[in-house]
Design an enzyme around this catalytic site. Structure first.
Site, PDB file in Angstrom:
ATOM      1  N   ARG D  52      10.767  39.173   7.680  1.00 44.43           N
ATOM      2  CA  ARG D  52       9.629  38.797   8.527  1.00 44.43           C
ATOM      3  C   ARG D  52       8.361  39.540   8.094  1.00 44.43           C
ATOM      4  O   ARG D  52       7.283  38.959   7.981  1.00 44.43           O
ATOM      5  CB  ARG D  52       9.974  39.093   9.983  1.00 44.43           C
ATOM      6  N   LYS D 158       5.984  36.821  21.216  1.00 47.17           N
ATOM      7  CA  LYS D 158       6.632  37.790  20.322  1.00 47.17           C
ATOM      8  C   LYS D 158       6.153  39.178  20.697  1.00 47.17           C
ATOM      9  O   LYS D 158       4.951  39.436  20.792  1.00 47.17           O
ATOM     10  CB  LYS D 158       6.308  37.507  18.861  1.00 47.17           C
ATOM     11  N   SER D 209      10.700  36.333  21.496  1.00 47.51           N
ATOM     12  CA  SER D 209      11.403  37.085  20.458  1.00 47.51           C
ATOM     13  C   SER D 209      10.737  38.440  20.314  1.00 47.51           C
ATOM     14  O   SER D 209       9.756  38.746  20.980  1.00 47.51           O
ATOM     15  CB  SER D 209      11.414  36.313  19.138  1.00 47.51           C
ATOM     16  N   ALA D 210      11.299  39.269  19.445  1.00 51.36           N
ATOM     17  CA  ALA D 210      10.760  40.608  19.235  1.00 51.36           C
ATOM     18  C   ALA D 210      11.050  41.020  17.813  1.00 51.36           C
ATOM     19  O   ALA D 210      11.997  40.526  17.190  1.00 51.36           O
ATOM     20  CB  ALA D 210      11.393  41.611  20.210  1.00 51.36           C
ATOM     21  N   GLU D 279      21.944  31.759  23.354  1.00 51.46           N
ATOM     22  CA  GLU D 279      22.517  33.057  23.716  1.00 51.46           C
ATOM     23  C   GLU D 279      24.039  32.947  23.688  1.00 51.46           C
ATOM     24  O   GLU D 279      24.599  31.980  24.230  1.00 51.46           O
ATOM     25  CB  GLU D 279      22.055  33.365  25.156  1.00 51.46           C
ATOM     26  N   GLY D 336      23.040  29.394  28.135  1.00 51.94           N
ATOM     27  CA  GLY D 336      22.409  28.249  27.499  1.00 51.94           C
ATOM     28  C   GLY D 336      21.107  28.648  26.861  1.00 51.94           C
ATOM     29  O   GLY D 336      21.046  29.639  26.145  1.00 51.94           O
TER      30      GLY D 336
END
Lengths: 346, 346, 346, 346
Positions: D52, D158, D209-210, D279, D336
């Site tokens: 990333r 993010k 996200s992170a 998940e 889910g």
């Protein structure tokens, strides 16, 4: 009175107990004298490592055939402490500890075993586990005839893994329980809130592990006791970190072997057991340099550690059959661990 | 005439060149004197390890800013040999090799570099690569002013990875090319059909690697040459296997450091570079005991090897900043490899 | 005459055969009627996946207790085809195929089994394996009373893994042998030099695998035959690639289930078995887009594939108990594979 | 007034921005119109995924060259939301969101962006993060001219990863912050003690996200607003579990595409973006069957999940370029997640 003997055997895969079958078959080792098995299988060492269960099942079937006892009964009296993960140069092997009660000696290396009661999955990593394991250690000492904690050289503990996320906590609880029994951590401090946090609380002579394949705490104690035959020497040393080559050499030397730098080929057959615990340093540094074990998504941190520490020890032993196990909280200094060597006297 | 200096620098992540930026920024290291970079990043070391490319891009941007040369031009004159994978105790780091041409000496540690021509993806692991690399080694020797193969201490080669499945073959081809140039493998034997098969053909002073991020063969040669300043000592030793602790200690000692068993803390700052190559023994055994590196689906065999061998070397160096790279075919004895140490004289 | 029944059972770990023990214990399933077991264990699916051996050992001990036959004898007459790896949504399970010879029908789904002779480790992936497997397929057809290749719906083959590096080659050899027996690949083409290279040679009704835990080729054949009871329907469809949702739905529909888009909850209990083979596309692309399965050092390509293809199939089945196995060379179109569904008739 | 355009581009490796360079170079896409980038790189998606950062560095250098802005300034105004991990059939790609302010429309798909303030490593996964992200979402809505939460279709957040062990907590905090801003979780409940525990608190239109490579919360909001040109349609659907094929088809259909079962080849070029969150079900079961994602030491649970869910979505899209990201706590139902599709109108 009794004589302890140790057979260090290789396996071709986790279901291979043929080397032991041969020893039993040719009468070298009477199956009923087997009192404990400690081994290293080639899985990943984590929650989904089934090589330990596979080996255990194979071992119990062999012993059941040889003794006419039921596998469940054997599992209830013979501790089988397996650590998964033979990373790097490590070699899958198992050590069979047998006691011949007919022999006789003034004083020597003694071994005792004990089992705790069945454990509920949630009942690990807490005060109850600490108390259970401490009691089992005392029972194992009594079994060996070891007079007091001062005569104990090494305690090996294996506890149930507990539920997901509890594995390392169970290891810590087992270590703390043994440290409590040995007086290496005072009772006031040996509490569940110290587990995995107060890492300065430790015993330098306890090796603990945990696994999904056991349902009770299992303890093996080694030490000096009257009445046992001589001929075996044990040495245990704390390691300051995973690079503590000097401590490793010191353990081999204290067990009566040369280590300059490694054990000479002629002396290597005298090595009966090498056991070690270690831990990826939680400060993310070793001697000031960053390591990457704890942040790696691809390889479990304990696998990194075993591969590294195991190689350093194996380079001194001259042999990859090292029982090295990660998760060393409360077993030696933080970021370090301990190493134990049992050798035949020259 | 020139003086070689080596800065060994840590990185916080594969894009972190801040330590080098600081040295350039405060005038300690003139950017134009930088002639080569060798480093270890924290990827997986395989085909999909992009930490090497990330570091290289970061380095080239830094150097481009500092020198006003284009990144492509810098990449074409400064070998950047990166090995991914800091398993176990290994620590991400890079060594910056700089040459100050204004200084003067009678004889000392010399360094030279060379690049081969651009390589087509399929043109690795064959006779063409062997010839290309041999020519590049000779060019690097000339660059350093090294009189002949007898004065070469170490050759570091990096070749393009080639297509999928060719990585280890490219490493082998690079090693064989260098071995040919040094005369360590005779010309009649240094042929593509020997790659990865005739493992008894090797040079004990060649370290080769390969990666997707380079498109040409890159060579760095170290050795003795007239006109270079003194002050640095290099020692290279073959290792018989991944447990060859004695050979590792011998390399440190030959470089002027004590190793009893490890380098004492006061001497550790004199270590300028430690480089090693190793290989999971293809016979699936080390000193007679089975290892499991080659059959593991979960961890690449080279990752196993680097973690193990790197730890043994780090335990002697007292420092995890070891450049250890797998894929050691034709670089030291089969199943073993080699270790090189560069240290400042006391 | 006979009736085929299929029990699809879950396992809590690879040594857990308690669900089968319960069926045997309460008389639902007479142990002597068990003719084959096909299952999915939660290992890594590679050479060092011992979950298959562990399950097999557990199964054989259970059946030995229940039948008074020796485990070795049972292993010699009951094919036990296990695939390791329950990536993603896949769920560990096993299907027990039993035949009640006392029942009677005009025509129905028939099953036959056969074993080849013991195989030397090097004797896989060659013409000898192709011939051995072809013969075993013919024997299994005879065992089922299937009149000819045109009545065969699906062949499941399991071969010994052979030595390191031979696993996928053994899978290919098993597939080719079955394709030869079915006439799906002509004899002139079904040769060892075509294995893993001539991928356009395939049978769309063969599922092959290989493992270290078997020493002989094992074959299970399904098809239509006279004398078998009705009530079960099988459907097999080739998949063009790992995204072939339409083919998957078509297989479920052909087996008599709705799939709009998934099998409705009320019909799911009628699913008796879902088996699939797939393959990471060797052209590194799926429908023109690059995939990264084949260059990943961290996760084996077959694990990637099973997780992806298994999820697509499971999303139609509405259930993670899918037997999906990688290494699909010669089993369906290149880059694709096949999917088979067995369901109870409504 | 403005027109949103989305370019979906492939990359050959994480440093490859050549497809975007070509679009900028030939004038198709003016660099100054680029407002956000969302992409999927081929790392492991965890703390030590540097693909990333590598992509971001490459992108910023390209944009800096094209706009004459400093990379730091670009990073401060263009959200670059990258998710590592292209398991299974997933294909590395990035979506470039550009806004042409010169165009004009009555109402259409609007996009707005916002950045939060710099974040200390420990300041994630707490109330402060929730408040910061909520404020950023409101700012992004204002930037887009979106009138109120009812007009928001999707929020992409993010956040910084925080220290070791905080990654999933940071994802949860970002999701909760956005859910708070949208009114999908009431203020009294959107608190730090609910993170990762009260999983029934969620927004069905937030994707969070992170990563270690960002130091501030970054937000992109999509929705309906006046003044924007038409031509793009967005649809978002919650998924009940990782097998929710019907929900996935429904999302494609709501975006104006057929899905019977998959998007027909002729319509596939109209797909502009597919984003999903999922998940591993923490109850260790999916539709009653045990899954093994959460106990696997060898493959990270999120990698398992992405490979499985991504494949199901890709099988409907007919294309592996799916942005699927694990860690879906508070983003759709427990176990889910959600799926979003943006497509050009026919």
């Amino acid at each position: 009175m009794p004589r302890l003997s140790i057979h260090r055997l290789s396996m071709a895969h986790p279901g291979d107990v043929s080397a032991l079958a041969a020893l039993i078959g040719d009468g070298t080792l009477p199956a009923r004298q087997i009192r404990a098995v400690i081994g290293k299988t080639e899985g990943n060492g984590g929650l989904n490592d089934f090589t330990r269960g596979y080996f255990t099942q194979s071992l119990l079937h062999l012993l059941a055939d040889a003794t006419d006892e039921a596998p469940e009964d054997l599992a209830g009296r013979i501790p089988c402490v397996l650590s998964g993960g033979t990373e790097g140069v490590l070699s899958p092997h198992y050590m069979v500890f047998a006691v011949d009660p007919a022999e006789d000696g003034p004083e020597g290396l003694a071994m005792g075993t004990a089992f705790g009661p069945p454990v509920a999955p949630e009942d690990v990593g807490n005060d109850a586990q600490i108390m259970r394991v401490a009691a089992a250690v005392r029972a194992a000492m009594a079994d060996a005839g070891i007079a007091g904690p001062g005569d104990v050289a090494l305690v090996q503990v294996k506890s149930p893994a507990g539920g997901p996320g509890l594995l390392l906590r169970s290891v810590a609880g087992g270590a703390m329980g043994a440290a409590l029994a040995l007086g290496d951590v005072p009772a006031v401090a040996a509490r569940e809130d110290a587990l995995l946090t107060a890492l300065d609380l430790f015993s330098p002579r306890v090796s603990a592990s945990a696994g999904v394949e056991v349902t009770r705490d299992e303890v093996v104690v080694f030490g000096r006791a009257a009445g046992w035959c001589g001929g075996l020497r044990i040495a245990v040393r704390p390691m300051a970190d995973a690079l503590d080559l000097a401590a490793i050499q010191a353990a081999f030397r204290a067990a009566g072997l040369e280590a300059k730098p490694d054990v000479p080929p002629a002396q290597r057959p005298r090595i009966r057991a090498v056991l070690a615990k270690g831990e990826p340093d939680r400060r993310h540094r070793i001697r000031g340099q960053r390591h990457t074990m704890l942040g790696d998504i691809d390889i479990d941190a304990q696998r990194h550690l075993r591969g590294a520490l195991g190689a350093v020890i194996a380079s001194v032993a001259g042999d990859g059959r090292i029982f090295v196990s990660g998760g060393a909280a409360h077993q030696g200094p933080p970021g370090g661990g301990l190493v134990a060597v049992i050798a035949e006297e020259a």
